[in-house]
Design an enzyme around this catalytic site. Structure first.
Site, PDB file in Angstrom:
ATOM      1  N   GLY A  55       0.846  -1.188   0.000  1.00 30.65           N
ATOM      2  CA  GLY A  55       0.000   0.000   0.000  1.00 30.65           C
ATOM      3  C   GLY A  55       0.879   1.235   0.000  1.00 30.65           C
ATOM      4  O   GLY A  55       2.073   1.151   0.284  1.00 30.65           O
ATOM      5  N   CYS A  82       5.292  -6.158   1.677  1.00 31.23           N
ATOM      6  CA  CYS A  82       5.648  -4.741   1.674  1.00 31.23           C
ATOM      7  C   CYS A  82       4.916  -3.997   2.795  1.00 31.23           C
ATOM      8  O   CYS A  82       5.180  -4.251   3.970  1.00 31.23           O
ATOM      9  CB  CYS A  82       5.378  -4.156   0.290  1.00 31.23           C
ATOM     10  N   TYR A  83       3.951  -3.120   2.483  1.00 29.93           N
ATOM     11  CA  TYR A  83       3.226  -2.438   3.564  1.00 29.93           C
ATOM     12  C   TYR A  83       2.625  -3.464   4.524  1.00 29.93           C
ATOM     13  O   TYR A  83       2.631  -3.278   5.748  1.00 29.93           O
ATOM     14  CB  TYR A  83       2.106  -1.548   2.997  1.00 29.93           C
ATOM     15  N   HIS A 172       8.213  -7.765  -3.495  1.00 23.90           N
ATOM     16  CA  HIS A 172       6.938  -8.184  -4.090  1.00 23.90           C
ATOM     17  C   HIS A 172       7.096  -9.548  -4.772  1.00 23.90           C
ATOM     18  O   HIS A 172       7.539  -9.600  -5.912  1.00 23.90           O
ATOM     19  CB  HIS A 172       6.458  -7.137  -5.097  1.00 23.90           C
ATOM     20  N   GLU A 174       4.857 -11.313  -5.998  1.00 26.69           N
ATOM     21  CA  GLU A 174       3.835 -11.509  -7.035  1.00 26.69           C
ATOM     22  C   GLU A 174       4.270 -11.016  -8.413  1.00 26.69           C
ATOM     23  O   GLU A 174       3.665 -11.383  -9.411  1.00 26.69           O
ATOM     24  CB  GLU A 174       2.525 -10.811  -6.622  1.00 26.69           C
ATOM     25  N   GLY A 227     -20.391 -10.064 -28.319  1.00 29.60           N
ATOM     26  CA  GLY A 227     -19.397 -10.828 -29.080  1.00 29.60           C
ATOM     27  C   GLY A 227     -18.017 -10.714 -28.468  1.00 29.60           C
ATOM     28  O   GLY A 227     -17.085 -11.393 -28.877  1.00 29.60           O
ATOM     29  N   VAL A 229     -15.263 -11.170 -25.261  1.00 28.02           N
ATOM     30  CA  VAL A 229     -14.978 -12.376 -24.477  1.00 28.02           C
ATOM     31  C   VAL A 229     -15.945 -12.510 -23.290  1.00 28.02           C
ATOM     32  O   VAL A 229     -16.552 -13.562 -23.089  1.00 28.02           O
ATOM     33  CB  VAL A 229     -13.521 -12.354 -23.950  1.00 28.02           C
ATOM     34  N   ASP A 230     -16.112 -11.440 -22.535  1.00 31.44           N
ATOM     35  CA  ASP A 230     -16.892 -11.556 -21.298  1.00 31.44           C
ATOM     36  C   ASP A 230     -18.358 -11.885 -21.572  1.00 31.44           C
ATOM     37  O   ASP A 230     -18.923 -12.791 -20.963  1.00 31.44           O
ATOM     38  CB  ASP A 230     -16.794 -10.269 -20.460  1.00 31.44           C
ATOM     39  N   SER A 231     -18.965 -11.145 -22.480  1.00 31.03           N
ATOM     40  CA  SER A 231     -20.390 -11.408 -22.703  1.00 31.03           C
ATOM     41  C   SER A 231     -20.584 -12.758 -23.387  1.00 31.03           C
ATOM     42  O   SER A 231     -21.578 -13.441 -23.145  1.00 31.03           O
ATOM     43  CB  SER A 231     -21.065 -10.269 -23.472  1.00 31.03           C
ATOM     44  N   SER A 232     -19.631 -13.187 -24.211  1.00 33.25           N
ATOM     45  CA  SER A 232     -19.771 -14.495 -24.869  1.00 33.25           C
ATOM     46  C   SER A 232     -19.682 -15.626 -23.864  1.00 33.25           C
ATOM     47  O   SER A 232     -20.473 -16.571 -23.900  1.00 33.25           O
ATOM     48  CB  SER A 232     -18.670 -14.686 -25.927  1.00 33.25           C
ATOM     49  N   LYS A 369      -9.837 -12.099 -15.939  1.00 34.44           N
ATOM     50  CA  LYS A 369      -9.955 -12.275 -17.401  1.00 34.44           C
ATOM     51  C   LYS A 369      -9.398 -13.625 -17.882  1.00 34.44           C
ATOM     52  O   LYS A 369     -10.032 -14.301 -18.683  1.00 34.44           O
ATOM     53  CB  LYS A 369      -9.193 -11.140 -18.097  1.00 34.44           C
TER      54      LYS A 369
END
Ligand code: XMP
Length: 513
Positions: A55, A82-83, A172, A174, A227, A229-232, A369
């Protein structure tokens, strides 16, 4: 759903989502919660471990974020990053101060030495580069903690209280710059928290289908399918769960790329659902005739889209649920913690005002995603849909510069299709995050055969980016550019010159309009 949970407690750092993604990549489900979440609520989630994020604050500042100290007597392992590390040290009786001299303040890649007997570093090399970004220093480590990593400048890069399962790292783990960082997170999850690795997309799919059936009952669900990615994937998941109770409205505004509308329709042929494709090309082009200002185009398209969708929704009548393809980053960005950048996404609180429905259903709300793509594959959606690059809502309307005509759109569609074919054939699509052709409104003189031409200039755009906020232009090999250029001027009438856009964002944007 029956899986273990890890909580990522969010203190507003820039890598918070990345931490959560890493945990899930390790096969463990996790959720990001703001640090202000009451302890009782966290306990109710029954987590196997907690990760404190980084943070922007310093723990000794007056209004710095804190945690309920009871979190440390609850018996759940904690990894502070970290924080988060400094906060743990501070709360448990250590002392954190601003680094007095530059040597104790560390930024960037730093050679770090680890104690391999610590569970966090088990079976990992005892030395490697880590990514530091801290201006504070742990002057005194809390009781019960041992120093388990150091750098040349800093004696306490990582601390551990193995008995209680508390670990803190100043770097970090990650980010990819930290060598073996993901394996350290994995060690925390599996060696310290006892993770079983029970988070998989196959399980998620089965559980989600059951949960959707339970929630929807015999109700009706409406989804606006773009059409993308998410809505499909959202549509495919709902189709799998409730079939005919789902109606997808796909507004084909005629501004899609070549064959795209047919591809979307074909992808859903395997499910027995109500699929409505509205051919709205003519009405969109009529509204857009003579309009050349980009924001004006966007506004017209947005409004017309709503109008078409509304008309279809009215024909269906009242529905029980309106489905939306909201994904986890939208949820986190819209309301969690003190993250420095908070924006509201168009999916969150977007469409609902004008459709008659009872509730909203967002089946992808907890997925990142890459998980959405994985789920799409589990559902059997074709790779071209699952891996589709981002495509702006206004479509090709903002890739034909200036005023639009059907001829110009068709010309662009042909050229863009060749561009995409050749990029894929050269394997460059693996390295480039977004690429497309732009039909400029500049015409220039050329010579074809024995004749003079006066045709349009086509611009090719290709960028590499991780967040689409900044981007670099892609270094496509000259041979590939050459082949694209030759094919387009030979195969697409109306174009006699090709240019390649070599500007980054900023100062340019990715799209031209
Ligand atoms: P820019 O051009 O702003 O684009 O650098 C960043 C990303 O956003 C996409 N984009 C849009 N997406 N509606 C959308 O849904 C829009 O009006 C729009 N304009 C740009 C662009 O394709 C890129 O991925």
């Amino acid at each position: 759903m029956s899986h273990q949970t890890v909580i990522v407690l969010d203190f507003g750092g820039q890598y918070n989502q990345l931490i959560a993604r890493r945990v899930r990549e390790c096969g463990v489900y996790c959720e990001v919660k703001p640090y202000t979440t009451p302890l009782e609520e966290l306990k109710a989630m029954n987590p196997i471990g907690i990760i404190f994020t980084g943070g922007p604050n310093s723990v000794y500042e007056k209004n710095a974020p804190h945690v309920d100290p009871a979190i440390f007597t609850w018996g759940v392992p904690v990894l502070g990053i970290c924080y988060g590390c400094q906060l743990m040290a501070h709360t448990l009786g250590g002392q954190v101060t601003a680094a007095q001299d530059d040597s104790a303040r560390e930024y960037g890649k730093t050679v770090t030495y680890y104690d391999p007997s610590c569970r966090l570093f088990q079976n990992l090399p005892s030395c490697g580069v880590s990514w530091m970004s801290h201006g504070d220093y742990m002057a005194k480590v809390p009781e019960g903690f041992a120093l388990v990593a150091h750098s040349d400048a800093c004696p306490n890069v990582a601390i551990a209280d193995e008995a209680r399962g508390f670990y803190g790292v100043q770097y970090h783990p990650e980010v990819n710059h930290t060598e073996n960082g993901i394996r350290m997170i994995r060690n925390f999850l599996y060696e310290v928290c006892g993770a079983a690795g029970d988070w998989s997309m196959g399980d998620y799919l089965r559980n989600a289908v059951t949960a959707i059936r339970e929630r929807v009952g015999d109700g009706k669900v409406l989804l606006a399918l773009s059409g993308g990615v998410d809505s499909s994937v959202c549509a495919a998941l709902l189709a799998e769960a409730i079939g005919k109770q789902l109606t997808c409205v796909f507004v084909d505004h005629g501004l899609m790329r070549k064959d795209e509308g047919d591809e979307v329709e074909a992808a859903f042929a395997k499910w027995d659902l109500n699929f409505i494709r509205v051919d709205a090309e003519t009405r969109f082009l009529l509204k857009l005739a003579g309009v050349s200002e980009p924001e004006h185009k966007r506004k017209i398209i947005g409004e017309e889209f709503i109008r078409v969708f509304e008309e279809e929704a009215k024909k269906i009548g009242r529905v029980d649920f309106l489905a939306q393809g909201t994904i986890y980053p939208d949820v986190i960005e819209s309301g969690a913690g003190d993250a420095a950048v908070i924006k509201s996404h168009h999916n969150v609180g977007g469409l609902p005002d004008y459709v008659d429905f009872k509730e909203i259903i967002e089946p992808l709300r907890l997925l990142f995603k890459d998980e959405v793509r994985q789920l799409g594959r589990e559902l059997g959606l074709p790779e071209y849909l699952v891996m589709r690059q981002p495509f702006p809502g206004p479509g090709l309307a903002i890739r034909v510069i200036g005023d639009l005509t059907k001829e110009k759109l068709d010309t662009l569609r042909e050229a863009d299709a060749i561009y995409r074919q050749e990029i894929a054939a050269a394997g460059e699509d693996q390295n480039i995050n977004q690429y497309f052709a732009v039909l400029t409104n500049t015409r220039s003189v050329g010579v074809m055969g024995d004749g003079r031409t006066y045709d349009y200039t086509l611009a090719l755009r290709a960028v590499t980016t991780s967040d689409f906020m900044t981007a670099d232009w892609a270094r496509i090999p000259y041979e590939v550019l050459d082949k694209i250029s030759t094919r387009i001027v030979n195969e697409v009438s109306g174009i006699n010159r090709i240019v390649y856009d070599i500007t980054s964002k900023p100062p340019a944007t990715i799209e031209w309009e």
